[in-house]
Design a protein around this motif. Structure first.
Motif, PDB file in Angstrom:
ATOM      1  N   ASN A 113       0.707  -0.879  -0.090  1.00  0.00           N
ATOM      2  CA  ASN A 113      -0.384  -0.072   0.297  1.00  0.00           C
ATOM      3  C   ASN A 113       0.976   1.089   0.025  1.00  0.00           C
ATOM      4  N   ASN A 159       2.106   2.257  -2.982  1.00  0.00           N
ATOM      5  CA  ASN A 159       1.521   3.926  -3.838  1.00  0.00           C
ATOM      6  C   ASN A 159       2.798   3.913  -4.789  1.00  0.00           C
ATOM      7  N   SER A 184      -6.310   2.429  -7.004  1.00  0.00           N
ATOM      8  CA  SER A 184      -6.434   2.504  -5.826  1.00  0.00           C
ATOM      9  C   SER A 184      -5.269   3.722  -5.350  1.00  0.00           C
ATOM     10  N   SER A 185      -5.705   5.036  -4.578  1.00  0.00           N
ATOM     11  CA  SER A 185      -4.139   5.529  -4.585  1.00  0.00           C
ATOM     12  C   SER A 185      -3.602   4.539  -3.672  1.00  0.00           C
ATOM     13  N   PHE A 186      -3.253   4.298  -2.989  1.00  0.00           N
ATOM     14  CA  PHE A 186      -2.843   3.633  -2.166  1.00  0.00           C
ATOM     15  C   PHE A 186      -1.665   2.745  -2.931  1.00  0.00           C
ATOM     16  N   SER A 187      -2.321   1.508  -3.227  1.00  0.00           N
ATOM     17  CA  SER A 187      -1.924  -0.006  -4.535  1.00  0.00           C
ATOM     18  C   SER A 187      -0.263   0.631  -5.292  1.00  0.00           C
ATOM     19  N   GLU A 235     -11.333  -0.734  -1.477  1.00  0.00           N
ATOM     20  CA  GLU A 235     -11.713   0.548  -0.928  1.00  0.00           C
ATOM     21  C   GLU A 235     -12.609   0.134   0.531  1.00  0.00           C
ATOM     22  N   GLY A 238      -7.213  -1.225   1.744  1.00  0.00           N
ATOM     23  CA  GLY A 238      -5.954  -1.568   2.015  1.00  0.00           C
ATOM     24  C   GLY A 238      -6.264  -2.813   0.180  1.00  0.00           C
TER      25      GLY A 238
END
Length: 445
Positions: free
Chosen positions: A310, A312, A345-348, A361, A377
């Motif tokens: 996670n 990014n 996803s912004s975190f992936s 999400e 996550g």
């Protein structure tokens, strides 16, 4: 600081030089609150020789034996013991040059972590749950996942529609019955109503973090990793409500865990009958010890699903990073995350090594204390894939077991159409997002 890798003839030495370690020749072995199992700063893989015993090996090399191979080891790749050490980096380097046999040394403590954060339904912020967004399981007797009585959590309706879960469950009416999924994580709330009747026999449970047989999720909701494993297990059961969860705890309340305990849990899961292992955890360091454990269980036809991380980052975490190209490729799967629009996803994390993605999400599932909570996550996308595999394995399949994960990958929906995810072309899986109906139609007889 980044680990220093030094190649020495006959062995590979991996030493993480942390600032705290460099200040002392003898590193602390103090356990965290509520923790009773010994923890070691380094783990050493030692190929065994004829006549070796635990006591003799400890006397020869120092350290403490943490795993010893079973009677079924056939060659030097199987006959390996793990020893735990608490020494300075310099002392470990000295061990590498004085050992009378090749050994592999790597950093052990807190190398792995579970991914994802607890999220609120309002604005996607981290929650201390407000405005009634924490929900209790009515009367403490919720049993929506047992005996075909399952009904969707309304908060997840859009998620499950996205991956065609309802139609997939109609195609797989056994709902994963007869399949055991090992959730190697922070443990779970063993007393939660959502899990009653859905856990494996207690003789198969273990808490490798605390060193006992009660893998209970511990901590404070909203802090660290507490509730992570409970959420992950709950996601598996929403996908495959007939499956059994084998709870194995390897991560502490802060969400971090050790190389040696994760490797032990992987081997334990296979030995105790798990057909699928879910690893919603990862490390930026490639652990040979953990990968060796994965290779051993996949050689026994156990499927392993790992989250991609996670940060990014354009590099996914281990062991997911090796899922596509290691010896275990046919039985290993890496999973990232997209939103409900199929955008990354912004975190992936993302990579050409990433094989498939799921909508990770704000995924609602049980939370400790008879509650329900949402997490976000890649950790939440991975159990969707594990649940999908469980649905398939609960039915007669027409593909070979070694081809099942590839079928899941190849049946995914395109997340690159119309220039969607243009910046990540080819790095969110060959095709992209899970489509459970297409997967089951391609897999089942």
């Amino acid at each position: 600081m980044h680990p220093i890798q030094r190649l020495i003839p006959g062995l590979l030495l991996t030493v993480g030089l942390l600032s705290a370690c460099s200040q002392s020749q003898t590193m602390s072995t103090t356990n965290l609150p509520g923790h009773s199992a010994p923890r070691y700063d380094y783990v050493v893989s030692v190929p065994l020789e004829a006549g070796d015993s635990r006591a003799a090996l400890e006397a020869q090399l120092g350290g403490t034996v943490v795993t010893w191979p079973g009677s079924d080891c056939m060659d030097e790749t199987d006959c390996v013991a793990l020893l735990g050490f608490n020494r300075s980096p310099a002392a470990m380097q000295a061990l590498s040059t004085t050992a009378t046999r090749p050994v592999f040394i790597e950093r052990n403590k807190d190398v792995f972590s579970g991914g994802g954060v607890l999220t609120a339904s309002m604005g996607g912020s981290r929650s201390i749950w407000a405005s009634g967004d924490i929900q209790a399981w009515a009367g403490g007797s919720r049993s929506i996942w047992a005996s075909g009585e399952y009904s969707f959590l309304p908060q997840n309706t859009a998620l499950w529609s996205k991956i065609n879960l309802q139609a997939a469950q109609a195609l797989a009416p056994n709902l994963g019955a007869g399949v055991t999924v090992a959730v190697i994580d922070t443990g779970l709330d063993l007393n939660h109503s959502a899990f009653q009747g859905s856990l494996s026999d207690p003789s198969t449970w273990y808490d490798f973090y605390a060193g006992d047989a009660l893998p209970q999720d511990e901590g404070t909701l909203g802090t660290g990793g507490y509730g992570h494993g409970t959420n992950v297990a709950g996601i598996v059961l929403q996908i495959a409500p007939g499956a059994k969860i084998m709870p194995l705890r390897v991560l502490g309340p802060d969400g971090s865990g050790d190389v040696s305990t994760i490797a032990q849990a992987i081997l334990w899961a296979a030995a105790k009958g798990a057909g699928i292992i879910n690893l919603s955890l990862g490390s930026t360091e490639n652990s040979k010890v953990v990968q060796d454990a994965i290779n051993k269980v996949t050689a026994k036809n156990v499927l392993v699903v790992s989250s991609a991380g996670n940060a990014n980052s354009n590099k996914i975490t281990y062991p997911a990073a090796l899922a596509a190209d290691d010896n275990a490729a046919d039985f290993s799967l890496s999973v990232g995350s997209v939103d409900l629009s199929d955008r990354k996803s912004s975190f992936s994390n993302y990579s050409d090594k990433l094989e498939v993605v799921g909508p990770g999400e704000n995924v609602y599932a049980p939370a400790p204390g008879e509650l329900m909570a949402a997490w976000s996550g890649t950790s939440m996308a991975a159990p969707m894939a594990s649940g999908a595999l469980a649905l398939a394995l609960g039915q007669p399949i027409k593909v070979k077991l070694k081809d099942l994960e590839n079928t899941l990958i190849n049946s995914a929906d395109d997340v690159y159409a119309n220039n969607l995810n243009k910046a990540y072309k080819g790095r969110l899986g060959e095709k992209g997002r899970l489509n459970l109906t297409a997967f089951l139609r391609a897999s089942l007889k």
